[in-house]
Write a protein that holds these residues in place. Structure first.
Motif, mmCIF file in Angstrom:
data_model
loop_
_atom_site.group_PDB
_atom_site.id
_atom_site.type_symbol
_atom_site.label_atom_id
_atom_site.label_comp_id
_atom_site.label_asym_id
_atom_site.label_seq_id
_atom_site.Cartn_x
_atom_site.Cartn_y
_atom_site.Cartn_z
ATOM 1 N N CYS A 536 -2.805 7.581 2.184
ATOM 2 C CA CYS A 536 -1.405 7.111 2.224
ATOM 3 C C CYS A 536 -0.672 7.632 3.464
ATOM 4 C CB CYS A 536 -0.638 7.544 0.975
ATOM 5 S SG CYS A 536 -1.421 7.076 -0.554
ATOM 6 N N ASN A 537 -1.388 7.800 4.585
ATOM 7 C CA ASN A 537 -0.759 8.373 5.784
ATOM 8 C C ASN A 537 0.247 7.413 6.393
ATOM 9 O OD1 ASN A 537 -0.459 8.907 8.727
ATOM 10 N ND2 ASN A 537 -1.777 10.641 8.217
ATOM 11 N N GLU A 538 1.505 7.867 6.486
ATOM 12 C CA GLU A 538 2.574 6.952 6.909
ATOM 13 C C GLU A 538 2.495 6.589 8.385
ATOM 14 O OE1 GLU A 538 6.451 8.036 5.684
ATOM 15 O OE2 GLU A 538 5.901 8.150 3.567
ATOM 16 N N ASP A 539 2.094 7.540 9.228
ATOM 17 C CA ASP A 539 2.062 7.245 10.667
ATOM 18 C C ASP A 539 1.061 6.133 10.960
ATOM 19 O OD1 ASP A 539 3.718 9.352 10.675
ATOM 20 O OD2 ASP A 539 2.292 10.813 11.493
ATOM 21 N N GLN A 542 2.364 2.840 9.659
ATOM 22 C CA GLN A 542 3.404 2.358 10.571
ATOM 23 C C GLN A 542 2.772 1.633 11.763
ATOM 24 O OE1 GLN A 542 6.230 3.582 9.146
ATOM 25 N NE2 GLN A 542 7.350 2.088 10.328
ATOM 26 N N TYR A 572 -4.525 3.073 1.273
ATOM 27 C CA TYR A 572 -4.008 3.294 -0.085
ATOM 28 C C TYR A 572 -5.091 3.094 -1.128
ATOM 29 C CZ TYR A 572 0.409 3.019 2.342
ATOM 30 O OH TYR A 572 1.438 3.261 3.207
ATOM 31 N N SER A 578 1.493 4.243 -4.978
ATOM 32 C CA SER A 578 1.905 4.715 -3.647
ATOM 33 C C SER A 578 1.999 3.574 -2.634
ATOM 34 C CB SER A 578 0.909 5.738 -3.111
ATOM 35 O OG SER A 578 0.533 6.624 -4.122
ATOM 36 N N THR A 582 4.931 0.078 1.192
ATOM 37 C CA THR A 582 4.260 -0.717 2.227
ATOM 38 C C THR A 582 4.186 -2.183 1.802
ATOM 39 O OG1 THR A 582 2.942 1.230 2.660
ATOM 40 C CG2 THR A 582 2.210 -0.786 3.673
#
Length: 894
Positions: A536-539, A542, A572, A578, A582
């Motif tokens: 679930c890494n947001e960077d 993105q 994910y 989670s 997104t």
């Protein structure tokens, strides 16, 4: 025969009298005339006795009341011990239930009133109307005594009533404390009498599972935890997680650390994993934990707290890094005597076919050579030698590995060079040494293949000096797109699941690079998805989202663009809710890709959860009949059904049935995805009915459906050497001998079936189908998504996507090792696993077994157990590497 009807006639009397019998009457005489004829003398005496007690209970003298109640209780208790039929006292007291109830209401509060309440509570067992919960009502009014003395049936009935009452009170927000006290008594009773499932069910109903921990003891904790872990699959979130947490707590309480570790991995809770390492003092057991972690593909760094001694810590870290996997695999191969390299011809067995097919096969076409490259790579995977790529240089002056390489055209050379990585799988040092020569080639495709080969060799093996990163990083910024893709995918495979930040820093800029070609960006998204799978890494999310938003209209129609949402979905994988933020963002995308992105994200997020609602959602999406062009999202929806439902056997069978319906009613785009979904559901587990369905579809009039079915035949038989599938594929190769692309698919499928000469599996589930390896599933999902558009990707110039399957390849072995981690041969029984959850006694866990000496192969659904008392296994599940410790109590039989 004659007298019988008369008996009946006299027994029933006329209907009017029958009707009066049903009314509980205060005057028992009327009834006696009819019924007494049927009763034996003992029963008659008992009946009169009980009626006397009922009259006495209503007596004004309290002394008499007390004696009568005591005697009545004694009668009921002594009879309740056998529960084959309704106990006599309860049967004879039925007519008086109403009398006793109304008398109870008139009694003043006293101990006698409580005693009567106890008796009424038991009578209510057979008498009270449905839904009245009278048994519970009188129990709560009665005395506090031991409930077990009234017998099992009574306790079970109470438990059922408590569940209903609890739900009602929670709705009304009333207090439930008195119920919880009773629950504690019932749970204690159940746990003492080997009825663990009933205790667990009751506690789940009243949402008080924490009580369980103090009631389990060393005799019943295994059965209790087995029930908890199996029922967790059928519970909605977040209940399933809390149930597993309790199981984890119980396992740690009894120092059953390997099982606790497996639950920690299932929950993906690294704190729990640490706790298992810190609380277990024994180094040998820690080594076993490391083997479990290595099989799951978890990247995990040990610190001083988990293992104080530096040398020991290094040894443990080496196991987690999987450095010994190649050695173990080759030990198995030598034991089974399959070290001899095989050529593609050995697999095709063209001599078994009739003339026309074999005649067509002798022509050297680039497409056929490419197929042979893959077959050769899959069949000899991990063996370190083959007949095409690693032929020793003495055989011909220039070293013939170059010769095979150049029998492939352009991008075919990339796959050929990378196949060397597959042949030397897991053997990093030898692999890098052999691939090195291709780096000096002046053909870009060969360099690209070598880069990919480095990734393949390092797949699942972690190394402190990071050779893959050192070698591949310099090639990421090259001009040539194929070299860049080779380096990017190589990194993705080598570091899958490691969440390595250096790789993120190197790959994310490529996503935003306006000059980068679409295929480079697509593979970068996949590589990042693999490295950060399930994080679930947001960077990273993105970066992929921005890359998707920057795509032009024309790009969005390209099949490769669809790999971008997949890269996003992999972040994910299995993480359920989670994904929601997104998924919301994806609704703002261009409508060409919006729906596709939504399906892909959902299918990844709920993969392996068995969530029924999501399966229904995907089925709903597949039910729509849409115009051409707007329907691409249905492919991932069909795969989504399989990804979600593969979690447990029951859901899996239901999904297979639903997919059969889709075949009958779905449009072409759904039909071509169905075989792939079936392939995922039964991967490396050739179920006969699925095999037949796929065999039927492999002759389908629609080429895309036929190609998908052929590839799936390979997937369900992957690594099994299944003779029936091998025969089907041979026949298909002669049937399609004029159709190059279908023949190519048949060859690939043949390579899958004989993968690793039958020693490998692609199943992402392991540890008796309890744990799902996220990297393995990710590799399969990427391959299946690529197969949704065969013509553009696998039959185009991106055939090296087939190498993503390496992420799921694992030896399907049981290798027992001694305390120094050297292979140790012991007898084991291998048979079909039997589900023993909630069964009484000590049932056998396997059936139809054969005894072999290790190392042995385990097929899908097989389970092994030691056939000797001489050693104690350090893991409850015998799969992969298992350390055996000598049993100190073992005595050799004279």
């Amino acid at each position: 025969m004659e007298p019988e009807p008369n008996n009946n006639a006299s027994g029933s009397g006329n209907p009017k009298e029958e009707a009066t019998l049903k009314v509980p009457s205060k005057d028992p005489k009327k009834k006696d005339d009819k019924k007494d004829e049927d009763l034996s003398e003992e029963d008659l005496a008992l009946k009169q006795q009980l009626e006397l007690y009922v009259e006495r209970v209503q007596d004004a003298d309290q002394g008499l009341q007390k004696v009568a109640l005591e005697s009545m209780r004694q009668e009921i208790r002594t009879s309740t011990s056998s529960m084959t039929s309704v106990p006599k006292p309860l049967k004879f007291l039925r007519p008086h239930y109403g009398t006793l109830k109304s008398f109870y209401d008139t009694m003043p509060v006293s101990d006698l009133k409580k005693l009567l309440a106890d008796i009424l509570s038991v009578l209510a067992l057979t008498m009270s109307a449905e839904g009245d919960r009278e048994s519970l009502k009188y129990r709560l009014l009665g005395s506090e005594g031991d409930i077990g003395s009234w017998g099992h049936e009574y306790v079970r009935n109470l438990a059922g009533e408590i569940a209903q009452e609890y739900a009602k009170r929670v709705n009304e927000e009333a207090s439930v404390d008195d119920l919880i006290e009773l629950v504690e008594q019932i749970v204690a009773f159940h746990m003492k009498h080997n009825a663990e499932p009933e205790a667990v069910d009751l506690l789940m109903e009243v949402e008080f599972l924490d009580l369980l921990v103090k009631h389990v003891d060393s005799t019943n904790y295994k059965r209790t935890c087995l029930y908890l872990t199996s029922s967790a699959r059928y519970l909605p979130g977040p209940d399933d997680m809390s149930v597993l947490d309790i199981a984890y707590t119980i396992y740690t309480k009894f120092e059953e650390y390997p099982s606790a570790l497996q639950i920690a991995l299932y929950l993906d809770n690294m704190q729990h994993v640490k706790q298992v390492f810190t609380s277990c003092p024994d180094l040998l057991r820690k080594k076993q934990f490391c083997y479990i972690l290595a099989r799951q593909g978890t990247s995990f760094e040990l610190d001083e707290e988990m293992c104080g001694d530096d040398d020991e810590r290094e040894a443990l870290q080496e196991i987690i890094n999987n450095t010994k996997l190649s050695e173990g695999y080759l030990t198995l191969a030598r034991d089974i005597e399959v070290m001899e390299p095989k050529s593609p011809e050995d697999i095709y067995k063209a001599h078994l076919l009739d003339g026309r097919a074999s005649a067509g096969a002798s022509v050297d076409s680039a497409r056929q050579n490419l197929a042979a490259t893959f077959v050769n790579a899959f069949v000899n995977a991990g063996f370190g030698q083959d007949k095409l790529m690693t032929v020793p240089s003495e055989a011909s002056s220039g070293g013939s590995s170059g010769n095979w390489l150049f029998k492939n055209k352009e991008h075919g050379k990339a796959s050929a060079a990378a196949s060397l990585g597959m042949i030397l799988l897991w053997d990093v040092d030898a692999g890098l040494a052999q691939i090195d020569k291709y780096f000096h080639s002046n053909d870009n495709h060969v360099i690209a293949g070598a880069l990919l080969g480095v990734g393949v060799v390092n797949c699942g093996i972690k190394n402190d000096c990071d050779p893959a990163l050192a070698l591949l990083a310099d090639y990421l910024d090259k001009e040539d797109a194929s070299i860049r893709i080779g380096a990017i995918t190589g990194l993705g495979l080598a570091y899958a699941g490691t969440q390595n930040e250096q790789i993120r820093d190197k790959l994310t800029p490529i996503l935003g690079d306006p000059k980068a070609a679409l295929d480079v960006i697509a593979f970068t998204a996949i590589a990042l998805g693999l490295v950060y799978v399930g994080s679930c890494n947001e960077d990273v999310a993105q970066a992929i989202i921005f890359a998707l938003m920057d795509r032009s209209e024309s790009d969005l129609g390209e099949p490769l663009t669809r790999l971008l949402p997949l890269g996003l979905g992999l972040l994910y994988l299995g993480k359920q809710d989670s994904v929601e933020a997104t998924a919301e963002v994806s609704k703002t995308f261009n409508e060409k890709i919006r729906k596709y992105c939504d399906m892909t994200l959902l299918s990844c997020a709920y993969a392996g959860t068995g969530n029924v609602l999501k399966v229904q959602h995907f089925l709903g999406q597949c039910a729509q009949h849409l115009e051409k062009g707007g329907e691409t999202f249905q492919g991932p929806a069909v795969l989504g059904i399989a990804m979600v439902a593969m979690a447990e056997e029951l859901g899996l069978d239901m999904a297979i049935r639903s997919l059969e319906h889709l075949l009958q009613y779905g449009e072409q785009n759904i039909r071509k995805a169905v075989p792939l979904a079936l392939g995922l559901l039964c991967i490396s587990n050739p179920k006969v009915h699925v095999m037949d369905t796929l065999s039927r579809l492999s002759h389908d009039a629609d080429t895309e459906v036929a190609m998908a079915a052929v590839i799936s035949l390979g997937l369900i038989g992957a690594g099994t050497n299944n003779a029936r599938i091998a025969g089907m594929l041979r026949n298909l190769s002669s049937y399609y001998y004029k159709e190059a692309s279908l023949l190519f698919c048949v060859r690939i499928a043949q390579g899958f079936v004989h993968m690793g000469k039958g020693l490998l599996t692609l199943a992402p589930y392991h540890s008796e189908r309890f744990l799902l390896s996220p990297t393995a599933l990710a590799g399969l999902v990427v391959l299946l998504h690529a197969c949704l558009d065969m013509k553009a990707i696998i039959l185009g110039k991106y055939h090296y996507v087939l190498y993503f399957v390496v992420l799921a390849m694992q030896p399907r072995m049981l290798l027992t090792v001694d305390e120094n981690l050297k292979p140790l041969s012991v007898p084991v029984r291998v048979g079909q696993a039997v589900d023993v959850v909630g069964q009484a006694g000590r049932p056998k866990t396997i059936t139809g077994f054969q005894t072999h000496s290790t190392p042995v192969l385990l097929a899908a659904g097989d389970r092994a157990e030691l056939a000797t008392e001489k050693y104690i296994p350090l893991s409850p599940i015998l799969e992969g590497f298992v350390i055996l410790k000598e049993n100190p109590d073992y005595r050799e039989e004279a």
